[in-house]
Design a protein around this motif. Sequence first.
Motif, PDB file in Angstrom:
ATOM      1  N   VAL A 158       6.090   3.515  -8.946  1.00 16.23           N
ATOM      2  CA  VAL A 158       4.692   3.251  -8.615  1.00 16.23           C
ATOM      3  C   VAL A 158       3.798   4.451  -8.870  1.00 16.23           C
ATOM      4  N   THR A 159       4.375   5.645  -8.972  1.00 18.52           N
ATOM      5  CA  THR A 159       3.528   6.801  -9.257  1.00 18.52           C
ATOM      6  C   THR A 159       3.322   7.006 -10.750  1.00 18.52           C
ATOM      7  N   VAL A 160       4.249   6.557 -11.582  1.00 17.51           N
ATOM      8  CA  VAL A 160       4.109   6.770 -13.024  1.00 17.51           C
ATOM      9  C   VAL A 160       3.774   5.486 -13.779  1.00 17.51           C
ATOM     10  N   GLY A 161       3.927   4.342 -13.142  1.00 21.19           N
ATOM     11  CA  GLY A 161       3.713   3.075 -13.833  1.00 21.19           C
ATOM     12  C   GLY A 161       2.537   2.304 -13.287  1.00 21.19           C
ATOM     13  N   ASP A 162       2.371   1.121 -13.823  1.00 21.56           N
ATOM     14  CA  ASP A 162       1.333   0.206 -13.371  1.00 21.56           C
ATOM     15  C   ASP A 162       1.752  -0.372 -12.018  1.00 21.56           C
ATOM     16  N   VAL A 163       0.950  -0.144 -10.993  1.00 17.50           N
ATOM     17  CA  VAL A 163       1.319  -0.518  -9.632  1.00 17.50           C
ATOM     18  C   VAL A 163       1.555  -2.013  -9.502  1.00 17.50           C
ATOM     19  N   VAL A 164       0.697  -2.820 -10.071  1.00 18.03           N
ATOM     20  CA  VAL A 164       0.828  -4.273  -9.939  1.00 18.03           C
ATOM     21  C   VAL A 164       2.145  -4.739 -10.550  1.00 18.03           C
ATOM     22  N   ARG A 165       2.477  -4.226 -11.714  1.00 10.66           N
ATOM     23  CA  ARG A 165       3.718  -4.631 -12.384  1.00 10.66           C
ATOM     24  C   ARG A 165       4.938  -4.201 -11.571  1.00 10.66           C
ATOM     25  N   VAL A 166       4.921  -2.978 -11.064  1.00 11.00           N
ATOM     26  CA  VAL A 166       6.061  -2.474 -10.296  1.00 11.00           C
ATOM     27  C   VAL A 166       6.235  -3.261  -9.009  1.00 11.00           C
ATOM     28  N   VAL A 167       5.146  -3.492  -8.288  1.00  9.79           N
ATOM     29  CA  VAL A 167       5.241  -4.226  -7.019  1.00  9.79           C
ATOM     30  C   VAL A 167       5.670  -5.665  -7.272  1.00  9.79           C
ATOM     31  N   LEU A 168       5.164  -6.275  -8.328  1.00 11.37           N
ATOM     32  CA  LEU A 168       5.566  -7.643  -8.654  1.00 11.37           C
ATOM     33  C   LEU A 168       7.059  -7.708  -8.956  1.00 11.37           C
TER      34      LEU A 168
ATOM     35  N   ILE B 242       0.814  -1.229   0.000  1.00 10.02           N
ATOM     36  CA  ILE B 242       0.000   0.000   0.000  1.00 10.02           C
ATOM     37  C   ILE B 242       0.842   1.273   0.000  1.00 10.02           C
ATOM     38  N   SER B 243       2.166   1.135  -0.023  1.00  7.46           N
ATOM     39  CA  SER B 243       3.019   2.325   0.060  1.00  7.46           C
ATOM     40  C   SER B 243       2.874   3.238  -1.158  1.00  7.46           C
ATOM     41  N   TRP B 244       2.381   2.712  -2.260  1.00  7.12           N
ATOM     42  CA  TRP B 244       2.247   3.522  -3.469  1.00  7.12           C
ATOM     43  C   TRP B 244       1.124   4.540  -3.345  1.00  7.12           C
ATOM     44  N   TRP B 245       0.105   4.236  -2.553  1.00  4.01           N
ATOM     45  CA  TRP B 245      -1.081   5.084  -2.506  1.00  4.01           C
ATOM     46  C   TRP B 245      -0.787   6.512  -2.032  1.00  4.01           C
ATOM     47  N   PRO B 246      -0.053   6.717  -0.909  1.00  2.00           N
ATOM     48  CA  PRO B 246       0.234   8.107  -0.509  1.00  2.00           C
ATOM     49  C   PRO B 246       1.051   8.864  -1.556  1.00  2.00           C
ATOM     50  N   PHE B 247       1.939   8.177  -2.251  1.00  2.00           N
ATOM     51  CA  PHE B 247       2.733   8.858  -3.276  1.00  2.00           C
ATOM     52  C   PHE B 247       1.866   9.294  -4.453  1.00  2.00           C
ATOM     53  N   ARG B 248       0.901   8.482  -4.819  1.00  2.00           N
ATOM     54  CA  ARG B 248      -0.022   8.887  -5.885  1.00  2.00           C
ATOM     55  C   ARG B 248      -0.875  10.076  -5.442  1.00  2.00           C
ATOM     56  N   GLN B 249      -1.303  10.071  -4.182  1.00  2.00           N
ATOM     57  CA  GLN B 249      -2.098  11.181  -3.669  1.00  2.00           C
ATOM     58  C   GLN B 249      -1.272  12.468  -3.642  1.00  2.00           C
ATOM     59  N   LEU B 250      -0.030  12.365  -3.193  1.00  2.00           N
ATOM     60  CA  LEU B 250       0.829  13.537  -3.166  1.00  2.00           C
ATOM     61  C   LEU B 250       1.114  14.046  -4.574  1.00  2.00           C
ATOM     62  N   GLN B 251       1.266  13.121  -5.526  1.00  2.00           N
ATOM     63  CA  GLN B 251       1.517  13.536  -6.907  1.00  2.00           C
ATOM     64  C   GLN B 251       0.304  14.286  -7.464  1.00  2.00           C
ATOM     65  N   MET B 252      -0.895  13.839  -7.114  1.00  2.00           N
ATOM     66  CA  MET B 252      -2.097  14.544  -7.573  1.00  2.00           C
ATOM     67  C   MET B 252      -2.181  15.951  -6.969  1.00  2.00           C
ATOM     68  N   LEU B 253      -1.559  16.143  -5.798  1.00  2.00           N
ATOM     69  CA  LEU B 253      -1.524  17.463  -5.169  1.00  2.00           C
ATOM     70  C   LEU B 253      -0.371  18.311  -5.698  1.00  2.00           C
TER      71      LEU B 253
END
Length: 108
Positions: free
Chosen positions: A84-94, A19-30
Amino acid sequence: MASGWAALALLDNAFTWGISWWPFRQLQMLGVHPLWATALIYGLAVVVLMVVRPTAWRAFRLHPGLWVLLVSAGLTNVGFNWAVTVGDVVRVVLLFYLMPAWVVLLAW
C-alpha cells in the motif's frame, strides 16, 4: 441484535483496513521504510502483550504450530503494508479483500 453486532464488526474491520495505509504513507514520506514501521508496530505490540499477559507465550511451547501462524500472519502484514505504500491503494486493498476468493480458486 446479534446480526447488528456482526454488521458493525464487519464495518469496523473494513474501515480499519481501509485506512491503515495512510499512516504508512505518512511515515514513508518522513523517511521511515514500511518494513521498519511494521517491525516497530509489532515490537510495540509484543511489549504491551508481555506487560498485560506475561504468560501468553506459554501457548507457543504447548502448540508449536502457532509459530507457523505467527510468521505467516506477520509476512502477510508486511507484504500488505509495503504494497500500500508503493502501489495503488485501491488495487492493493481490493486484492487484499479478495484473498479468500483467490485461496478457494487456487486450492481447487
